[in-house]
Enzyme design. Structure first.
Site, PDB file in Angstrom:
ATOM      1  N   ALA A 281      14.070  -9.397 -23.344  1.00  0.00           N
ATOM      2  CA  ALA A 281      13.320  -9.599 -22.183  1.00  0.00           C
ATOM      3  C   ALA A 281      13.980  -9.228 -20.957  1.00  0.00           C
ATOM      4  O   ALA A 281      15.295  -9.159 -20.787  1.00  0.00           O
ATOM      5  CB  ALA A 281      13.013 -11.204 -22.056  1.00  0.00           C
ATOM      6  N   CYS A 282      13.425  -8.384 -19.916  1.00  0.00           N
ATOM      7  CA  CYS A 282      14.085  -8.124 -18.630  1.00  0.00           C
ATOM      8  C   CYS A 282      13.304  -8.341 -17.797  1.00  0.00           C
ATOM      9  O   CYS A 282      12.018  -8.981 -17.646  1.00  0.00           O
ATOM     10  CB  CYS A 282      14.347  -6.335 -18.703  1.00  0.00           C
ATOM     11  SG  CYS A 282      12.606  -5.557 -18.549  1.00  0.00           S
ATOM     12  N   PRO A 283      13.873  -8.466 -16.488  1.00  0.00           N
ATOM     13  CA  PRO A 283      13.121  -8.910 -15.184  1.00  0.00           C
ATOM     14  C   PRO A 283      11.613  -8.450 -14.947  1.00  0.00           C
ATOM     15  O   PRO A 283      10.707  -9.383 -14.506  1.00  0.00           O
ATOM     16  CB  PRO A 283      13.916  -8.904 -14.285  1.00  0.00           C
ATOM     17  CG  PRO A 283      15.172  -8.706 -14.646  1.00  0.00           C
ATOM     18  CD  PRO A 283      15.280  -8.210 -15.949  1.00  0.00           C
TER      19      PRO A 283
END
Length: 493
Positions: free
Chosen positions: A8-10
């Site tokens: 998960a990334c921003p």
């Protein structure tokens, strides 16, 4: 070995899926198995409980808080950033293997398999690597930003469309609930503006609510939203939202540690914790914390409003360099978050900063696509293939499109793209280009203020970076060996 992983990334657009692919390829090469849950912007399909139960270890490659961590209770866990997973997936799998070997005998219970596991969610992190306070803090803040971005995108694009259709005076239009004419373009512009303005009013509460959620889970959402709303009310703005979110998370995390009778425990998450948390956070923000932060926000707004000439160009160059330096990593996200947060201020300088950051973020992939097309012999066949994809990635403001080039030759590529992006950022600020949309790349150009100068800044930065890359690649290294004619014929176009 069998692993399960969450990435998960921003923004949930590029790094999330690149990290998943890197882990899958590394596991395949090692003869292991990994199942990855990508918690991206398009949602995610949760890992089956049976696969989690059968896994030897869990890998969290995330720059934001992982949703529903309690599913992995009792499993050895290794945590890292998405960039670490992209750059060294094999090493991350090795750490997971070591963590599995250190797991105490009998502790390998599936998530939720027993009442004790459900009552002790801390089991999920008994074997964790790389989870210091700094890492946690960045994940909490990035979680809030990731949930805020859709509101910024929707509100910003609607407001920009309203200005394009009705001019800047559309902000003075009467409420559409009183006067709306479906045949009038001005009425539609007023409708877009008023919807977009309402969407913008959620920015700070959403930021605060989901920072709190990342720290202390669902009971912290209501106190976080309340604290964010108070920050807006007292004028503390974006900074106030950050503080309110951290405060709400800390308060709820502290309250959750209090032992209560079993009869009361059932209503704690839905009644008691939100009630007490909202009361404490709201009171502190109104009485003690909000006003000093509001003064700081006023000073920040005054500084941004006063930016001009060399100061504006210097800030644009700095932000542009940060965007390019790690291509979607922590430094990139600091610059991007600064720009997105400024949109809530609404000052012209804030809109100029957003335009400079997006323009600079497009430069690295476009520059490397251009360089690999102009002098293909300086690049490997794989890099040339990446270059063809980088045109679209760059145009879409996905800076990660430059990663394949930087990974293979960082000392030549990274300084070159930093120079190009810094040039674009400085020129965009100097030209006074403005933008309300936090994403979209070249496709939101019709919504840019001073679009011709904005495009010129991008083109100049791309050319500067491409020339710098080509020059650097000819220093101290021969051209890449080209495949023999019969081998070249086998390489797909």
């Amino acid at each position: 070995m069998k692993y399960v992983a969450v990435t998960a990334c921003p923004t949930g657009i590029a790094h999330t899926y690149m990290a998943a692919e890197a882990l899958e390829q590394a596991a395949k090469a090692a003869g292991d198995e990994v199942l990855v849950e990508t918690q991206g912007s398009a949602g995610s399909t949760p890992l089956p409980a049976a696969d989690i139960a059968a896994a030897d270890a869990v890998i969290f490659a995330a720059d934001v808080g992982v949703r529903d961590r309690e599913r992995f209770a009792g499993k050895p866990v290794v945590e890292a950033s998405v960039k670490q997973a992209i750059n060294d997936a094999a090493g991350l799998l090795g750490r997971a293997k070591d963590a599995a070997a250190e797991q105490p005998a009998g502790a390998h219970e599936p998530a939720g398999a027993s009442e004790s596991a459900a009552e002790e969610p801390e089991l999920a992190s008994k074997v964790v690597a790389g989870t210091g306070f700094g890492t946690r803090l960045r994940q909490w803040l990035m979680t809030g930003v990731s949930y805020m971005i859709p509101f910024v995108a929707a509100g910003g694009l609607l407001i920009a469309l309203s200005f394009a259709l009705g001019g800047y005076q559309i902000t003075d239009a009467p409420p559409v609930t009183d006067t709306f004419d479906a045949a009038s373009l001005v009425s539609w512009a007023a409708l877009f503006n008023q919807i977009g303005t309402l969407a913008f009013e959620f920015l700070v509460p959403v930021l605060a609510g989901f920072i709190a959620f990342a720290i202390a889970d669902r009971p912290a959402i209501a106190p976080g939203f309340v604290g964010g709303a108070v920050a807006v009310t007292v004028g503390a703005g974006f900074l106030g939202g950050l503080v309110a979110g951290l405060l709400a998370g800390a308060v709820i995390a502290g309250l959750k540690r209090i032992k209560v009778p079993r009869g009361v425990a059932g209503i704690m998450p839905v009644v008691v914790l939100p009630l007490l948390g909202s009361l404490v956070v709201g009171a502190l923000m109104f009485v003690l914390i909000g006003k000093p932060i509001a003064l700081a926000m006023t000073a920040l707004t005054g500084w941004l409003t006063g930016l001009s000439g060399a100061n504006a160009a210097l800030l644009g160059a700095l932000l542009g360099a940060m965007i390019a330096f790690d291509m979607g990593g922590p430094i990139n996200k600091v610059a991007y978050t600064f720009a997105v947060g400024g949109l809530s201020i609404g000052a012209t300088a804030s809109l100029e900063i957003m335009a400079a950051v997006m323009a600079a973020g497009m430069v690295p992939p476009l520059a490397l696509a251009l360089a690999s097309a102009v002098r293909g012999k300086l690049f490997t066949p794989a890099e040339r293939a990446s270059g063809r994809a980088a045109w679209l990635l760059g145009a879409s403001f996905i800076t990660e499109g430059a990663i394949p080039f930087a990974a293979g030759d960082p000392l030549r590529v990274i300084p070159s793209i930093v120079i190009g992006s810094a040039t674009t950022g400085a020129l965009s600020m100097t030209f006074g280009a403005t933008l309300r949309a936090p994403h979209g790349g070249i496709f939101v150009t019709p919504l840019v203020g001073n679009p011709l100068a904005y495009l010129a800044a991008i083109v100049i930065g791309v050319v500067v970076a491409a020339l710098a890359v080509l020059f650097a690649k000819q220093l101290g290294r021969p051209a890449v060996e080209q495949p023999a004619p019969e081998a070249a014929a086998a390489v797909p176009a």
